[in-house]
Design a protein around this motif. Structure first.
Motif, PDB file in Angstrom:
ATOM      1  N   ASN A  32      28.016  27.141 -22.955  1.00  0.00           N
ATOM      2  CA  ASN A  32      28.163  25.734 -23.341  1.00  0.00           C
ATOM      3  C   ASN A  32      28.817  24.872 -22.266  1.00  0.00           C
ATOM      4  N   LEU A  43      36.619  22.695 -21.289  1.00  0.00           N
ATOM      5  CA  LEU A  43      36.497  23.445 -22.541  1.00  0.00           C
ATOM      6  C   LEU A  43      37.666  24.411 -22.719  1.00  0.00           C
ATOM      7  N   PHE A 241      31.980  27.526 -29.264  1.00  0.00           N
ATOM      8  CA  PHE A 241      32.783  26.317 -29.059  1.00  0.00           C
ATOM      9  C   PHE A 241      32.111  25.440 -28.018  1.00  0.00           C
ATOM     10  N   THR A 242      32.072  24.130 -28.270  1.00  0.00           N
ATOM     11  CA  THR A 242      31.367  23.224 -27.364  1.00  0.00           C
ATOM     12  C   THR A 242      32.074  21.874 -27.243  1.00  0.00           C
ATOM     13  N   HIS A 243      31.689  21.126 -26.227  1.00  0.00           N
ATOM     14  CA  HIS A 243      32.178  19.753 -26.062  1.00  0.00           C
ATOM     15  C   HIS A 243      31.402  18.795 -26.953  1.00  0.00           C
ATOM     16  N   SER A 244      30.163  19.168 -27.353  1.00  0.00           N
ATOM     17  CA  SER A 244      29.362  18.304 -28.222  1.00  0.00           C
ATOM     18  C   SER A 244      28.260  19.116 -28.885  1.00  0.00           C
ATOM     19  N   ARG A 245      28.222  19.067 -30.203  1.00  0.00           N
ATOM     20  CA  ARG A 245      27.181  19.808 -30.927  1.00  0.00           C
ATOM     21  C   ARG A 245      25.801  19.190 -30.719  1.00  0.00           C
ATOM     22  N   HIS A 252      24.679  24.862 -28.402  1.00  0.00           N
ATOM     23  CA  HIS A 252      25.575  23.769 -28.802  1.00  0.00           C
ATOM     24  C   HIS A 252      25.538  23.505 -30.311  1.00  0.00           C
ATOM     25  N   SER A 255      27.749  25.594 -32.633  1.00  0.00           N
ATOM     26  CA  SER A 255      29.124  25.703 -32.155  1.00  0.00           C
ATOM     27  C   SER A 255      30.020  24.681 -32.845  1.00  0.00           C
ATOM     28  N   GLU A 257      33.201  21.795 -32.365  1.00  0.00           N
ATOM     29  CA  GLU A 257      33.922  20.947 -31.433  1.00  0.00           C
ATOM     30  C   GLU A 257      35.427  21.142 -31.647  1.00  0.00           C
ATOM     31  N   GLU A 258      36.234  20.525 -30.799  1.00  0.00           N
ATOM     32  CA  GLU A 258      37.675  20.816 -30.761  1.00  0.00           C
ATOM     33  C   GLU A 258      38.379  20.650 -32.102  1.00  0.00           C
TER      34      GLU A 258
END
Length: 360
Positions: A32, A43, A241-245, A252, A255, A257-258
């Motif tokens: 990701n 990340l 885990f990702t910065h943006s689904r 993505h 996964s 997001e935070e």
């Protein structure tokens, strides 16, 4: 008697049978990062803020992993991918690019774990300060890779998606020298996995034969699966885990997001020592939704060069690559020395019917 806890870095991971421990949560960054070191480091920061104990990456070389027969999994196609080799080339990070990421993870107080997909990459990977290695579920049949990972002396986490309980036990039996540093994860290899198909009863099924740490590699889109998995005996959780689904790429959409990862970690820890409302049947099975990944993402014995009828197979003639439609890697030693019944092209999975003498 339960096995002793497995130590990763400074953390002891306590098998459920030994009592209540704090669940160990791995933020599976995987691919990701989209092939970007900068994104990977961001990340790591986000995973640390969310409270994860570890971040995990994937080390592969597309040309070492994919044969000419490789196909995309259905979930990869649905994410817009069109070519398996091009997809992996775009997403791979070379080992040296991972060095600053590992160092950054340690500076943020989280462990760095890696999944290695090819035997020849294990020794170079071991030169970095990884806290543990993890196997991908399809590689539960990849005996040469498992043995190479065992030889590193590092903690080893074995994932078991799309596999039977017999396959899990066989893989554990292949790793006697890693027994005191081995953990096993129940998993459903579907991206995403519907909550109805989470198969959390597989945790107890594995724990019934393996008394070390047993956890859950979670591909559901849900956050509350953290609580349920811990209540059913998981002491390790792995979650993509990702910065943006909504980002473009194969993993993505399945996964967190935070903010959701932070909730996931909190739910896992709050569930320690609690019990489920109702027990599940202790059962480990291959679901229909896993069959595609089982076929496409397992590896086979693959030819390194074009071979002719009558050629006897040597070690240099064979490697292990995807897909899993040929002779499985654990048959390597039994195949060596056998003559071929017909020509086999280079970089293609070896079939039992290619052999002049059957595997007995």
């Amino acid at each position: 008697e339960p096995e002793a806890p497995v130590r990763i870095g400074s953390r002891e991971i306590v098998p459920s049978l030994l009592g209540v421990g704090v669940p160990y949560v791995i933020a599976e960054i995987g691919v990701n990062h989209d092939g970007s070191v900068e994104k990977a480091i961001k990340l790591v920061d986000a995973a640390a803020r969310a409270g994860a104990d570890a971040v995990k990456f994937q080390l592969f070389d597309a040309d070492l992993l994919m044969s000419r027969a490789s196909k995309l999994a259905a979930y990869q196609k649905s994410a817009g991918e069109t070519d398996p080799l091009a997809m992996l080339r775009r997403l791979q990070l070379p080992l040296e690019a991972m060095r600053p990421i590992v160092d950054h993870a340690h500076s943020r107080g989280v462990h760095a774990i890696v999944t290695v997909f090819s035997e020849s990459l294990v020794a170079p990977a071991a030169a970095l300060a990884w806290d543990a290695f993890k196997t991908a579920s399809p590689d539960i049949i990849h005996l040469p890779l498992l043995r190479a990972l065992e030889a590193t002396g590092k903690p080893l986490i074995l994932s078991t998606g799309a596999s039977t309980l017999d396959e899990v036990w066989r893989a554990i039996a292949w790793l006697p020298r890693a027994r005191q540093r081995l953990a096993v994860l129940q998993c459903v290899s579907s991206y995403p996995t519907p909550l109805a198909d989470a198969e959390l009863g597989g945790i107890a099924a594995i724990a019934g034969m393996f008394l070390g740490p047993v956890g859950y590699s979670d591909h559901t889109p849900d956050v509350d699966t953290a609580r349920l998995a811990v209540q059913h005996g998981a002491c390790i959780l792995a979650k993509h885990f990702t910065h943006s689904r909504t980002a473009i790429g194969p993993d993505h959409a399945a996964s967190l997001e935070e903010a959701d990862l932070a909730r996931y970690v909190a739910l896992a820890r709050a569930a320690a020592g609690t019990r489920p409302d109702e027990p599940l049947v202790a059962e480990k099975r291959v679901l229909p939704i896993e069959e595609d990944v089982r076929r496409v993402s397992r590896q086979s014995l693959v030819t390194t060069r074009a071979l002719a009828p009558g050629d006897r197979l040597s070690r240099s003639d064979l490697t292990c690559k995807r897909p899993g439609t040929g002779i499985p890697p654990f048959e390597l030693d039994r195949v060596l020395g056998k003559p071929l019944a017909r020509s086999v092209e280079a970089d293609m999975p070896l079939q039992s019917s290619d052999l002049a003498e059957p595997l007995s």
